[in-house]
Scaffold this active site. Sequence first.
Site, mmCIF file in Angstrom:
data_model
loop_
_atom_site.group_PDB
_atom_site.id
_atom_site.type_symbol
_atom_site.label_atom_id
_atom_site.label_comp_id
_atom_site.label_asym_id
_atom_site.label_seq_id
_atom_site.Cartn_x
_atom_site.Cartn_y
_atom_site.Cartn_z
ATOM 1 N N PHE A 151 0.811 -1.222 0.000
ATOM 2 C CA PHE A 151 0.000 0.000 0.000
ATOM 3 C C PHE A 151 0.844 1.271 0.000
ATOM 4 O O PHE A 151 0.371 2.335 -0.387
ATOM 5 C CB PHE A 151 -0.956 0.012 1.208
ATOM 6 C CG PHE A 151 -0.302 0.448 2.496
ATOM 7 C CD1 PHE A 151 -0.133 1.795 2.786
ATOM 8 C CD2 PHE A 151 0.152 -0.483 3.413
ATOM 9 C CE1 PHE A 151 0.488 2.201 3.962
ATOM 10 C CE2 PHE A 151 0.777 -0.093 4.584
ATOM 11 C CZ PHE A 151 0.942 1.260 4.862
ATOM 12 N N LYS A 175 -0.996 -6.883 -9.245
ATOM 13 C CA LYS A 175 -1.992 -7.003 -8.151
ATOM 14 C C LYS A 175 -1.630 -5.920 -7.133
ATOM 15 O O LYS A 175 -0.734 -6.094 -6.312
ATOM 16 C CB LYS A 175 -1.897 -8.403 -7.522
ATOM 17 C CG LYS A 175 -3.166 -8.913 -6.859
ATOM 18 C CD LYS A 175 -3.695 -8.061 -5.738
ATOM 19 C CE LYS A 175 -2.945 -8.213 -4.449
ATOM 20 N NZ LYS A 175 -3.399 -7.255 -3.396
ATOM 21 N N GLU A 178 -4.982 -3.693 -1.940
ATOM 22 C CA GLU A 178 -6.426 -3.429 -1.906
ATOM 23 C C GLU A 178 -6.761 -2.174 -1.090
ATOM 24 O O GLU A 178 -7.883 -1.699 -1.097
ATOM 25 C CB GLU A 178 -7.181 -4.651 -1.355
ATOM 26 C CG GLU A 178 -6.858 -5.049 0.080
ATOM 27 C CD GLU A 178 -5.626 -5.938 0.221
ATOM 28 O OE1 GLU A 178 -4.620 -5.718 -0.478
ATOM 29 O OE2 GLU A 178 -5.662 -6.864 1.069
ATOM 30 N N SER A 228 5.308 -6.913 3.489
ATOM 31 C CA SER A 228 5.885 -7.196 4.804
ATOM 32 C C SER A 228 6.689 -8.496 4.756
ATOM 33 O O SER A 228 6.462 -9.353 3.890
ATOM 34 C CB SER A 228 4.761 -7.310 5.833
ATOM 35 O OG SER A 228 3.866 -8.317 5.421
ATOM 36 N N CYS A 283 9.446 1.864 3.469
ATOM 37 C CA CYS A 283 10.361 0.769 3.801
ATOM 38 C C CYS A 283 11.767 1.288 4.029
ATOM 39 O O CYS A 283 12.600 0.593 4.585
ATOM 40 C CB CYS A 283 10.363 -0.277 2.700
ATOM 41 S SG CYS A 283 11.032 0.378 1.187
ATOM 42 N N GLU A 383 9.099 -4.113 13.169
ATOM 43 C CA GLU A 383 8.882 -3.029 12.208
ATOM 44 C C GLU A 383 7.557 -2.367 12.589
ATOM 45 O O GLU A 383 6.504 -3.009 12.577
ATOM 46 C CB GLU A 383 8.782 -3.578 10.777
ATOM 47 C CG GLU A 383 8.543 -2.458 9.778
ATOM 48 C CD GLU A 383 8.351 -2.944 8.339
ATOM 49 O OE1 GLU A 383 7.705 -3.983 8.127
ATOM 50 O OE2 GLU A 383 8.842 -2.244 7.430
HETATM 51 P P1 NAD Z 1 1.504 -6.572 3.088
HETATM 52 O O1 NAD Z 1 2.534 -7.635 3.183
HETATM 53 O O2 NAD Z 1 0.383 -6.584 4.045
HETATM 54 O O3 NAD Z 1 0.826 -6.591 1.618
HETATM 55 C C1 NAD Z 1 1.599 -6.591 0.448
HETATM 56 C C2 NAD Z 1 0.808 -7.292 -0.663
HETATM 57 O O4 NAD Z 1 0.567 -8.644 -0.294
HETATM 58 C C3 NAD Z 1 -0.560 -6.663 -0.906
HETATM 59 O O5 NAD Z 1 -0.796 -6.643 -2.292
HETATM 60 C C4 NAD Z 1 -1.512 -7.590 -0.175
HETATM 61 O O6 NAD Z 1 -2.772 -7.651 -0.784
HETATM 62 C C5 NAD Z 1 -0.823 -8.936 -0.246
HETATM 63 N N1 NAD Z 1 -1.049 -9.777 0.936
HETATM 64 C C6 NAD Z 1 -1.253 -9.358 2.215
HETATM 65 N N2 NAD Z 1 -1.372 -10.431 3.032
HETATM 66 C C7 NAD Z 1 -1.230 -11.524 2.259
HETATM 67 C C8 NAD Z 1 -1.245 -12.928 2.533
HETATM 68 N N3 NAD Z 1 -1.433 -13.394 3.763
HETATM 69 N N4 NAD Z 1 -1.073 -13.786 1.503
HETATM 70 C C9 NAD Z 1 -0.880 -13.329 0.252
HETATM 71 N N5 NAD Z 1 -0.847 -12.006 -0.059
HETATM 72 C C10 NAD Z 1 -1.014 -11.127 0.928
HETATM 73 O O7 NAD Z 1 2.293 -5.173 3.120
HETATM 74 P P2 NAD Z 1 1.663 -3.719 3.189
HETATM 75 O O8 NAD Z 1 1.138 -3.484 4.557
HETATM 76 O O9 NAD Z 1 0.793 -3.461 2.021
HETATM 77 O O10 NAD Z 1 2.980 -2.843 2.957
HETATM 78 C C11 NAD Z 1 3.857 -2.481 3.983
HETATM 79 C C12 NAD Z 1 5.016 -3.443 4.082
HETATM 80 O O11 NAD Z 1 5.727 -3.494 2.845
HETATM 81 C C13 NAD Z 1 6.042 -3.020 5.113
HETATM 82 O O12 NAD Z 1 6.476 -4.154 5.793
HETATM 83 C C14 NAD Z 1 7.159 -2.423 4.283
HETATM 84 O O13 NAD Z 1 8.423 -2.437 4.885
HETATM 85 C C15 NAD Z 1 7.118 -3.300 3.085
HETATM 86 N N6 NAD Z 1 7.733 -2.655 1.950
HETATM 87 C C16 NAD Z 1 8.963 -3.105 1.581
HETATM 88 C C17 NAD Z 1 9.609 -2.502 0.531
HETATM 89 C C18 NAD Z 1 10.963 -2.960 0.118
HETATM 90 O O14 NAD Z 1 11.445 -2.491 -0.888
HETATM 91 N N7 NAD Z 1 11.601 -3.861 0.822
HETATM 92 C C19 NAD Z 1 8.997 -1.445 -0.168
HETATM 93 C C20 NAD Z 1 7.727 -1.033 0.231
HETATM 94 C C21 NAD Z 1 7.105 -1.657 1.301
#
Ligand code: NAD
Length: 498
Positions: A151, A175, A178, A228, A283, A383
Amino acid sequence: MGAEIVGHWIGGAESAGESDRTADVFDPATGKVARQVALAGAADVDRAVAAAAGAFPGWRDTPISRRTRVLFAFRQLLDEAKDELAEVITAEHGKVVSDAQGEVARGLEVVEFACGIGHLLKGGHTENASTGVDVHATRQPLGPVAVISPFNFPVMVPLWFVPIAIAAGNTVVLKPSEKDPSAALLLARLWQRAGLPDGVFTVLNGDKEAVDGLLDHPDIKAVSFVGSTPVARYVHQRAGAAGKRVQALGGAKNHMVVLPDADVDLTADAAINAGFGSAGERCMAISVVVAVGAVADPLVAAIAERARGLRTGDGRRGCDMGPLITGAHRDKVAGYVASGEQAGATVVVDGRDVEPDADGSGFFLGPTLLDHVTPGMSVYTDEIFGPVLSVVRVDTYAEAVALVNGNPYGNGTAIFTNDGGAARRFANEIEVGMVGVNVPIPVPVAYYSFGGWKDSLFGDTHAHGTDGVHFFTRGKVVTSRWPDDGHRGVDLGFPRND
Ligand code: NAD
């Protein structure tokens, strides 16, 4: 329900899809539900992947010159649409408009890099490798690939991957998160206006069901994931088990090491920008300041003074810092502040008291500064992904390095000092993928690659730069000899180069 529904983009048109599941999309600054987003089911996944698979043969065979022309047109349209995109980002993510504009600008850089795909795909050629034998290397696209994004950067993170994948001749199913899905639909329209054939870029909105469907689908050849750490680890394992190429970028805990000789004002400015920009939902945000020796007292005072001066509120009102993404996330972050306080940290600036400049009841938490944090506290180990900056005090440079290297995350880090030797040593011995020297958010430019180490990235390749080109292509080496009379005759020996 009657609310607007953000659908999918499949085969060159928006559609609500077949699943009747939807989720709320909030305006985080007001706390109100702004619209709904369609959540894909299995039939939608199949339709999206079929569109991408159907478009692949034609796009793969489209000459590089024509593909590049689409990239250039997209770059122009993206630049013209940057303010519109920034507004869409702010409305669903909450970050302030100037920050959203910065996100689009960093995404644009990757499009510009991908415009050079002709040069990037050039292979080597060796004439007369053996008698009358020439060898050349080429890189070819993989097929339909999936990009699954978080997000916090609804435009920049998709653009880390999509332009390179498309330029290299792949087709892409994105994808998006959401939580803020609308920007992806706007990108799809821009791609179409740029002349990209239908099916080359698809947007599939959804949650875990859509992700799992893409990870398991036999026609998806590679997966780029950002999110994450627990989900990144899961995606890496599941896509890997399905035989796909996968890169999964995860979470972070980024330390800013401040040596005693650092310029306190400059360092405090940097800590504020990197700790509270985008409400800490980056991040590459700095979440831990590691103050070495006597710099701690003046530095904490300088950061506190600046933090108290920040204006928190609706990102459309010229504030410094916007809301968090959801009410649940705001409460979780506030919970970390409480647990840090209970564990003995000093709350120097308390964002729980914030009075935001906004209407309604948005998901706000003001800038929060915790001092005397120790490595055993959950504010340090987890985090947090919010506007909470922790200060850990150490006595020596060696202790600071041991702390950073002992942390399971390895996304970004920075050192603040005027000592070139110390900075050079830090860059060399720190076990982190992206390092800043007096630069608090060292996000590499597009022609370098972005990625962390340890629990911040699963897979072998980083995003964009030459790693990105390699990820979205596979190498082939062609050895050729054109028959002439000197080469006739049967010989079962292993081919020797002479
Ligand atoms: P998230 O892991 O909750 O979601 C990321 C994606 O995975 C979304 O599209 C979501 O719909 C999907 N998703 C969520 N739960 C899932 C599951 N159980 N099974 C399959 N798919 C699933 O992350 P977020 O809250 O949207 O974003 C924040 C996180 O992203 C933070 O941890 C941040 O550090 C990380 N991030 C990392 C980088 C990097 O370059 N390393 C960059 C941006 C964000």
